[in-house]
Design an enzyme around this catalytic site. Structure first.
Site, PDB file in Angstrom:
ATOM      1  N   CYS A  27      34.519  50.961  73.718  1.00 52.79           N
ATOM      2  CA  CYS A  27      33.917  52.276  73.977  1.00 52.79           C
ATOM      3  C   CYS A  27      32.575  52.117  74.678  1.00 52.79           C
ATOM      4  O   CYS A  27      32.276  52.817  75.648  1.00 52.79           O
ATOM      5  CB  CYS A  27      33.715  53.030  72.663  1.00 52.79           C
ATOM      6  SG  CYS A  27      35.238  53.439  71.797  1.00 52.79           S
TER       7      CYS A  27
ATOM      8  N   CYS B 264       0.049  83.718  84.039  1.00 49.53           N
ATOM      9  CA  CYS B 264       0.760  84.108  85.255  1.00 49.53           C
ATOM     10  C   CYS B 264       1.954  83.194  85.485  1.00 49.53           C
ATOM     11  O   CYS B 264       2.209  82.263  84.722  1.00 49.53           O
ATOM     12  CB  CYS B 264      -0.171  84.065  86.466  1.00 49.53           C
ATOM     13  SG  CYS B 264      -0.828  82.422  86.790  1.00 49.53           S
TER      14      CYS B 264
ATOM     15  N   CYS C  44       1.404  79.452  85.638  1.00 53.66           N
ATOM     16  CA  CYS C  44       1.263  78.826  84.316  1.00 53.66           C
ATOM     17  C   CYS C  44       2.640  78.447  83.768  1.00 53.66           C
ATOM     18  O   CYS C  44       2.828  77.368  83.199  1.00 53.66           O
ATOM     19  CB  CYS C  44       0.589  79.774  83.332  1.00 53.66           C
ATOM     20  SG  CYS C  44      -1.083  80.265  83.780  1.00 53.66           S
TER      21      CYS C  44
ATOM     22  N   ASP D 247      42.224  92.937  77.917  1.00 50.61           N
ATOM     23  CA  ASP D 247      43.325  92.549  77.039  1.00 50.61           C
ATOM     24  C   ASP D 247      43.867  93.842  76.426  1.00 50.61           C
ATOM     25  O   ASP D 247      43.157  94.852  76.378  1.00 50.61           O
ATOM     26  CB  ASP D 247      42.805  91.605  75.954  1.00 50.61           C
ATOM     27  CG  ASP D 247      43.845  91.325  74.887  1.00 50.61           C
ATOM     28  OD1 ASP D 247      44.965  90.939  75.242  1.00 50.61           O
ATOM     29  OD2 ASP D 247      43.531  91.519  73.699  1.00 50.61           O
TER      30      ASP D 247
ATOM     31  N   ASP E 232      39.341  90.149  72.593  1.00 47.64           N
ATOM     32  CA  ASP E 232      38.862  90.036  71.226  1.00 47.64           C
ATOM     33  C   ASP E 232      39.494  88.898  70.450  1.00 47.64           C
ATOM     34  O   ASP E 232      39.080  88.605  69.332  1.00 47.64           O
ATOM     35  CB  ASP E 232      39.133  91.345  70.463  1.00 47.64           C
ATOM     36  CG  ASP E 232      40.611  91.530  70.152  1.00 47.64           C
ATOM     37  OD1 ASP E 232      41.440  91.141  71.004  1.00 47.64           O
ATOM     38  OD2 ASP E 232      40.923  92.049  69.071  1.00 47.64           O
TER      39      ASP E 232
END
Length: 797
Positions: free
Chosen positions: A19, A82, A85, A485, A685
């Site tokens: 890995c 501002c 900044c 849907d 949903d």
């Protein structure tokens, strides 16, 4: 290519040496990456790469099949004035190793950071400090309004004192039009202007010095330089007067500081109002609850409650937790949470939401969610995230702000030299240069976008619309197609009897017999039959020998008659024909209805009647589609249901574009195809809608749906009213319009004001007033969004 940086990336998912090797090979392929080493024991990768390579490195790890763990941190930033900044704080934080992204919001003075692995927060605070500002870890539990109120109180007193001292200085100028020529002695002008310049204007010097020390410029630097030049010129003229009355400019420097303080005060008040939605939601959190243990009631802090605890909620109290009603009946006022205008009935088995107001009854509630897991806490978190986010249009402002202050300083210097070379007196050249410095204010640029987003998302939340994605907010005004849907979005998701017919014509008797068979069943079709019988006030008797017929229906005995209610298979097995009901059956099947036959099996086998079940449209579904059509937005119906069922719903709503029998895996592909023709919003949903919601330009999750759908969507509707879909697009459109208006005015102030100052048509006092007005007008314009209400959204009945 940017400067080389060493990245320490945490890697999750590595289990063996192969890995680690795979991750290392993936990282080496990134352009510019060198000195790559992966440690399996510490689960970290160290990479030497260009400073802007972090996104590419993370993508390489993910393509290799692993992940880079991330965490988020919120910092409260103090001292920003501002847009420049904002840019400086962002650049400072982005240089901290392991910071993958940072977004700073001027309006709420917060920084949202995404970090890789664990990072010492002190390192982040030190980076902000070196940039010239102060920071602390944002604490959502702490009432921020108290700190804001104290600061507002300090600013108010500083403003009052500055105005009191500056007013006598400007009074002679105000009296001149009336023929009164009067001038304060030089020493009095000096005595009045000096405290304004160095005590009440000290904040500008401090912030300007921090900016210069960090190698950058900001609004405070412009104010400090401009007013100091006016004040210094006055002192010079007074000192070299040699007994004559000098021409002094003390009033210009003092009045400019007073006007800037006025603008900052009004701006702070207005910014506080943009966060009013968050404060209103936070105020819904009760601090204590009545816990019931073994029948005894005791008052406890919310933090002492645990899941499954029983809580007593008296009439008129707020629900302290999310839970399920165990005992009692009442109504709940959820207006401030979901936008639901009418009280919702509650009884045993119903869910309640913390922060809602209990009505007339005492309720015993079992706790199911606490703290950060409650619906209210999640709403607050979503709104805060949306208000902290940056809309893509803000990138233009950030680029402009980086060069704005240096450009203004060069223009002021050129103005000074130009007027002096032109032959004007030195004081005229200085005053015109001062006017340039004062009129050029990047404050309005920095506030234009975040204040509009804060106001827009706040008012939307009050009406049950949670906008959690600033990009969705910006793109919503371009939507040309909305894909709905069907089940649970446009329809209720619960079957009802659409049609039924009795062979003998006695519909009430047919409904009574069917209800008797279904009594006690939890099947959705059984509930539809019993609801229909209850609506007609029918008395449903009990049957005996009730038997479930697997895959076919249900049977039982009533008054010596053996009755059965089931599907076509049961009819065929009983060797009965549809007879005169066959025409109705075919027509209802074409509509996509589910059919159930009521038959008498003994003593005389025969068909008694036929029921057709179907989903019902949600109240407001037709109005939602009509409102979208009125705005030239096409509606599409996307469903996995059969074509007949989809066609019935589409025809009832006037939807021309129907995509039926679409598998969940193919919904995202359908949305992607529609995106080729314009900007697409997807409304759903369910879990099966999540890929389509993510694939759409704007995902809209309906309230009451699954958490997966809400996570995939950029906009969440807190209740399942389809009319909130056009309302969400409307508030998004209005918010984006405010952003464009604000940016227009912010640029116009400077594009008009700076040339006027350069050519001597604007004195420093007027420049200061215009500069203060620019910030106030931008914030005030954004606050107009707070008056927005969804159009044509009728109360629920």
């Amino acid at each position: 290519m940017s400067e080389s940086t060493t990245f320490d990336l945490p890697i999750a998912g590595m289990t063996c040496a192969s890995c680690a090797g795979r991750v290392e090979r993936a990282l080496r392929k990134v352009s510019g990456a060198s000195a790559v080493s992966v440690n399996l024991a510490t689960e970290q990768a160290r990479v030497q790469a260009p400073g802007d390579s972090l996104p590419a490195l993370m993508q390489a790890v993910e393509r290799a099949g692993y992940s880079v763990p991330r965490q988020t941190v919120e910092l409260s930033i103090d001292g920003m004035t501002c847009a420049s900044c904002v840019g400086r704080v962002e650049r400072a934080l982005s240089k901290v190793p392991s910071v993958s992204s940072v977004s700073v919001n001027l309006a709420n003075e917060r920084a949202h950071l995404e970090l890789l692995g664990q990072v010492d927060t002190q390192t982040l605070l030190d980076a902000v400090s070196k940039a010239g500002y102060s920071a602390s870890v944002w604490q959502a539990e702490r009432p921020q309004s108290d700190d804001q109120q104290k600061r507002l109180h300090r600013e108010r007193w500083a403003l009052i004192c500055a105005i009191a001292l500056a007013l006598p200085l400007v009074l002679p100028m105000l009296l001149q039009p009336f023929g009164i020529h009067w001038m304060l002695p030089a020493w009095v002008q000096f005595a009045l202007a000096t405290p304004v310049q160095f005590i009440f204007g000290a904040r500008f010097y401090v912030a300007a010095w921090k900016a210069v020390r960090a190698g950058a410029g900001n609004m405070d630097l412009l104010v400090a330089l401009g007013t100091s030049a006016g004040y210094g010129l006055s002192v010079y003229e007074w000192a070299s007067a040699a007994g004559r009355m000098p021409h002094l400019y003390f009033e210009a420097s003092a009045v400019v500081i007073a006007l800037v303080l006025l603008g900052k005060y009004l701006e702070s008040r207005a910014k506080r109002q943009t966060a009013s939605a968050i404060r209103a939601l936070e105020a819904l959190r009760p601090e204590r609850a009545i816990q019931v243990i073994d029948g005894r009631e005791q008052d406890v802090a919310i933090s002492a409650l645990r899941l499954d605890d029983l809580v007593l909620v008296k009439p008129g109290e707020r629900f302290p937790v999310d839970g399920e009603v165990v005992e009692g009946q009442s109504h709940a006022d959820e207006a401030l949470i979901s936008g639901e205008s009418l009280p919702v009935p509650k009884q045993a088995g119903d869910k309640v939401t913390g922060g809602a107001i209990n009505g007339e009854g005492r309720l015993l509630v079992r706790t199911q969610a606490l703290g950060a897991e409650t619906v209210l806490a999640r709403i607050i978190r979503l709104v805060e995230d949306a208000q902290a986010a940056k809309a893509p249009i803000q990138k233009l402002v950030d680029k402009v702000s980086q060069i704005f202050v240096p450009t203004v300083l060069l223009i002021a210097l050129a103005t000074l030299i130009g007027w002096w070379l032109y032959g004007a007196p030195l004081e005229t050249a200085v005053i015109n240069a001062v006017a340039v410095l004062v009129i050029a204010c990047p404050c309005a640029l920095g506030l234009a976008t975040p204040t509009a987003i804060m106001a827009g998302t706040g008012v939307a939340a009050r009406h049950g619309i949670l906008i959690k994605d600033a990009e969705a907010l910006e793109r919503a005004h371009e939507v040309s197609s909305v894909v709905f849907d069907k089940t649970g979005t446009l329809t209720s998701g619960a079957p009802r009897i659409a049609h039924f017919s009795a062979v003998d014509g006695d519909e009430n008797n047919l409904l009574t017999l069917a209800g008797a068979l279904q009594r006690g069943s939890e099947h959705p079709l059984a509930k539809a039959v019993l609801d229909a019988a209850a609506e007609r006030g029918l008395n449903v008797p009990d049957v005996s020998d009730s038997q479930a017929l697997t895959g076919r229906g249900i049977a039982g005995t009533l008054d010596g008659r053996r009755l059965a209610l089931g599907n076509r298979r049961m009819l065929d097995e009983s060797a009965l024909s549809a007879g005169e009901l066959s025409t109705s059956a075919e027509a209802w099947e074409r509509e996509g209805r589910t059919l159930s036959w009521l038959i008498e099996q003994s003593p005389q086998p025969k068909v008694l009647g036929l029921f057709a079940f179907g989903d019902t449209l949600k109240p407001g579904a037709l109005q939602a589609v009509q409102q979208l059509a009125a705005r030239d937005i096409q509606s599409h119906l996307l469903t996995g249901d059969n074509r007949g069922s989809a066609r019935v719903v589409a025809e009832a709503l006037g939807i021309q574009n129907v995509h039926a029998e679409v598998l969940p895996a193919d919904k995202a592909a359908t949305v992607a195809e529609l995106k080729k023709t314009g900007v697409v919003a997807m409304v759903g949903d369910g879990i099966n809608d999540a890929p389509a919601l993510a694939a759409a330009d704007i995902g809209i999750a309906m309230g009451g749906g699954t958490d997966v759908a809400m996570h995939a969507a950029g906009i969440t509707l807190m209740r399942g009213d389809p009319r909130l879909v056009p309302a969400a697009l409307e508030i998004s459109r209005k918010t984006y319009a405010k952003i464009r208006q604000n940016l227009f005015w912010a640029f116009v102030y400077n594009l008009i004001g700076i040339p006027l100052a350069v050519f001597g048509f604007l004195n420093p006092v007027l420049a200061g007033a215009a500069m203060a007005l620019s910030s106030v007008s931008v914030v005030s314009n954004a606050l107009l969004l707070k008056t927005w209400k969804p159009k044509d959204l009728e109360e629920h009945r």
